[in-house]
Design a protein around this motif. Structure first.
Motif, PDB file in Angstrom:
ATOM      1  N   VAL A   2       0.833  -1.202   0.000  1.00 24.67           N
ATOM      2  CA  VAL A   2       0.000   0.000   0.000  1.00 24.67           C
ATOM      3  C   VAL A   2       0.863   1.245   0.000  1.00 24.67           C
ATOM      4  O   VAL A   2       0.691   2.144  -0.808  1.00 24.67           O
ATOM      5  CB  VAL A   2      -0.955  -0.003   1.202  1.00 24.67           C
ATOM      6  CG1 VAL A   2      -1.815   1.251   1.194  1.00 24.67           C
ATOM      7  CG2 VAL A   2      -1.831  -1.252   1.164  1.00 24.67           C
ATOM      8  N   SER A  18       2.281   7.221  -1.071  1.00 25.13           N
ATOM      9  CA  SER A  18       1.059   6.503  -0.752  1.00 25.13           C
ATOM     10  C   SER A  18       0.548   5.747  -1.977  1.00 25.13           C
ATOM     11  O   SER A  18       1.043   5.933  -3.083  1.00 25.13           O
ATOM     12  CB  SER A  18      -0.020   7.482  -0.276  1.00 25.13           C
ATOM     13  OG  SER A  18      -0.318   8.420  -1.310  1.00 25.13           O
ATOM     14  N   SER A  77      -1.935   2.159   4.967  1.00 22.44           N
ATOM     15  CA  SER A  77      -2.033   3.337   4.110  1.00 22.44           C
ATOM     16  C   SER A  77      -1.420   4.578   4.757  1.00 22.44           C
ATOM     17  O   SER A  77      -1.306   5.616   4.111  1.00 22.44           O
ATOM     18  CB  SER A  77      -3.499   3.620   3.771  1.00 22.44           C
ATOM     19  OG  SER A  77      -4.235   3.883   4.958  1.00 22.44           O
TER      20      SER A  77
END
Length: 124
Positions: free
Chosen positions: A32, A52, A102
């Motif tokens: 992620v 990200s 995340s």
């Protein structure tokens, strides 16, 4: 599991550029957040850049801001580090890392998977 394989390192003169790549395979949905770290001889591993999943968030080490750019291509499961205006102090083994969360982090201990590294040598 996730496998990360870096490429693109090498010998470059000061002021030159390199583009590092990191290809992920396996459980790539776990990649992620992606990051680059580096470790110079006799020094601890340090954070360089992170991105990200959506590429909306990027973090950089202060000393590489304006010179390095992290990017990713999720369709290719690949993250890149474009390194420009290289300096001898950028010489290090560069590692790609992946994080299942995340939340973008800059600490090595927050990353779950690591590549084997690629050596970047910048000559003066």
């Amino acid at each position: 599991q996730v496998q990360l394989v870096e490429s693109g390192g090498g010998l470059v003169q000061a002021g030159g550029s390199l583009r590092l790549s990191c290809a992920a395979s396996g459980r790539t949905f776990s990649t992620v957040t992606m990051g680059w770290f580096r470790q110079a001889p006799g020094k601890e591993r340090e954070f360089v850049a992170a991105v990200s999943w959506s590429s909306s968030t990027t973090y950089y080490l202060d000393s590489v801001k304006g010179r390095f750019t992290i990017s990713r291509d999720n369709a290719k499961n690949t993250v890149y580090l474009q390194a420009n205006s290289l300096k001898p102090e950028d010489t290090a083994v560069y590692y790609c890392a992946a994080r299942r969360s995340s939340v973008v982090m800059t600490t090595a201990s927050a990353y779950d998977y690591w590549g084997q590294g690629t050596l970047v040598t910048v000559s003066s």
